[in-house]
Write a protein that holds these residues in place. Structure first.
Motif, mmCIF file in Angstrom:
data_model
loop_
_atom_site.group_PDB
_atom_site.id
_atom_site.type_symbol
_atom_site.label_atom_id
_atom_site.label_comp_id
_atom_site.label_asym_id
_atom_site.label_seq_id
_atom_site.Cartn_x
_atom_site.Cartn_y
_atom_site.Cartn_z
ATOM 1 N N PRO A 99 25.405 11.224 25.840
ATOM 2 C CA PRO A 99 26.643 11.958 26.271
ATOM 3 C C PRO A 99 28.011 11.226 25.582
ATOM 4 N N ARG A 129 31.587 10.616 26.996
ATOM 5 C CA ARG A 129 32.423 10.711 28.200
ATOM 6 C C ARG A 129 33.925 10.167 27.708
ATOM 7 N N SER A 145 36.115 9.047 33.591
ATOM 8 C CA SER A 145 35.499 10.448 33.881
ATOM 9 C C SER A 145 34.169 10.054 33.914
ATOM 10 N N GLY A 146 33.682 10.876 35.227
ATOM 11 C CA GLY A 146 32.342 10.647 35.466
ATOM 12 C C GLY A 146 31.320 11.503 34.807
ATOM 13 N N GLU A 147 31.608 12.610 34.433
ATOM 14 C CA GLU A 147 31.101 13.673 33.860
ATOM 15 C C GLU A 147 30.951 13.837 32.213
#
Length: 127
Positions: free
Chosen positions: A37, A39, A43-45
């Protein structure tokens, strides 16, 4: 994740190297993806995913009365011919081997193999 599952060996031809395997009663191949991922700061998502490597997990159930020493060699190529499509799983190594012995049933060897790569080839029979 993609999965190829064959439960009747009359539907396919299965080769370990150049030798055909007989007595295969179940075969499945799974494509396992690894991704990372991305990021943004605070930001968390994740905003995106980057594809990493792809592994392949192969499972075979083979009747024990047939020759089974073909699958124990390292860096094996397993070829599955399904009609006009050929799948080549290269760099296979045995991760697990179990022998199942039950009263009144066939003795079955179950293998779990890991493959480094897979190539799919469609054979056109023109003419």
């Amino acid at each position: 994740m993609n999965e190829l599952r064959i439960t009747r060996s009359g539907d396919i031809e299965l080769f370990a190297g150049e030798e055909q395997l007989f007595g295969v009663i179940d075969f499945s191949a799974k494509e396992l993806y690894e991704s990372y991922p991305i990021r943004e700061y605070l930001s968390g998502e994740p905003v995106a995913l980057i594809n990493g490597r792809t592994d392949y997990e192969l499972r075979l159930s083979v009747l024990s009365l047939f020759r089974s020493d073909l699958l124990v060699s390292d860096d094996l190529t397993l070829r599955v011919v399904d009609g006009d499509v050929t799948y080549r799983y290269e760099g296979c190594t045995v991760m697990r081997h179990e022998r199942s012995v039950k009263a009144g049933k066939n003795v079955v060897d179950e293998y779990v193999l890991a493959a480094k790569s897979m190539r799919k080839q469609v054979n056109d029979h023109a003419g």
